[in-house]
Scaffold this motif. Sequence first.
Motif: not given
Length: 507
Positions: A142-147, A154-158, A189-196, A258-259
């Motif tokens: 399940f890949e969470v849409k990056r936004t 309460a909801t996410c896309e995926g 999977l919930t990840a996004w490049g260069s995030s702190s 995303m989390m």
Amino acid sequence: MKFLYRIVLLAGLLLNGSLQASLELGSLFTDHMVLQREMPIPVWGLADPQATIEVSFGEQIQTITADAEGQWMLHLEPEAASYDPRTMTVRALASQNAPIELSDVLVGEVWICSGQSNMQFGVNAVPELKALTAQSKHIRSFEVKRTVAFTEQATCEGEWLDSYPSSAVAFGFAYFLQAQADVPVGIILTAWGSSSLEAWMPRDMVETVPHFKTLMEEFDADTATRRKIQSILDGPQPWSKSDDVFLRRQTNVLYNAMMAPLAPYAARGLVWYQGERNTQSMYGMVEAPWFARNSGMLKYGDTLKKWMLRYRQEWGRDDFQFLVVMLPGYYNPPETSPQGDAESPITHSWAWIRESQLKALELPHVAVANTIDLGSEKNVHPRDKLPVAERLALLAARDIHGLEVEAEGPVMQRVEAAGDSLVVRFEHAAGLKTTDGKAPSAFWIADESAHWVSATAELRGETVVLRSTELKRPLYVRYAFAGKPGVNLVNAAGLPAYPFRTDRFQP
């Protein structure tokens, strides 16, 4: 339960021009999903206020009454792992609406995989892992849409797919875990490049992390940034590269979108491959560049521990497992760093954030995959992801599935002074050796002057003896404490020794 869930659904119903009987499930409940084995399974959603909801799965049938806002959550009893696909049926009793049927549901091991670009790094870019995809089975994703979002959603896309995740590390971890545990594996999977790290922190952590409180106060007061974020969200997609980067480098807003929607979906734990964004300074909160305003390398460890505890609160489980990927070899010191090369122990290098990552081991149910022998001196996105995945799966096999495997390389137990020498004793040191048959490398020693010299190292059984003609009475050791150290010390399992330092000199 999040009140926003009710707001989102009501808004949708109003747009449709009606408030007829409704029933919706949390975002992670779709066809092909994997449920976590051997622990209670939360199932939640939204219905008409006071409606009676029935959930059936296998031989289980559970009911619950929605609250005054229509929110509901029940817990199915723990299920054993199964490769046999089943259907979950959710219905609102006394309603004319058709029940929701989720088909092809498996029970196995569920893990969240999160972080920044090295977690996002694609499996197709790693030939050794790409070759394994043809023979992978019983892995779903399940890949969470990056936004981003200003408030907790309460909801996410995926949706759950009957296929492996796009991430190299997530896929490799799932592949080796599935082979070891012999159960279906589901990866969220919930990840996004260069995030702190701060991007993945809930707002209420302002109460426990002072620098995060400062960041959020500044973010709230920065109307220009907030307007720009909203403009990007309202604008056309796909976003431009600059807009994409702008969004993912903000504080808190990734967690919100995303989390937050994932909790409390039953999962064994979270694999965390992140930290690169937090290496831009030793202390953090620097004025420039703007996206560097986060915890620096020395603050990261304490912040990470508080973050883990907060996530365990969100999932309602003290045994929610964390598997952390240590940052591998890389050398790009800040301009303010003391002079030194990629193997120097005094440079302000990634050695300091690795030490911070290892502080997470002070908490139970945490393990750190050692990658000190991996990476690239000049490439922040190294391709040697297969051993990362293997080592993560070994830690899970030992700590969670009870398999008798060696999952760690040598770990410094203590250092003893012996005249002009220091003797380093290790745990997990059975078969201690070097990969090239040469003397152990990357050991540095110092006395009270804090002048570090490269040590002559000698293997003696499960110890390493260190000395130098430059020091009469060495007191301290730094091992592999550098940006990209050249290491060769491993145990019989071929796992590298963990970096360490015994001094407490300030950088």
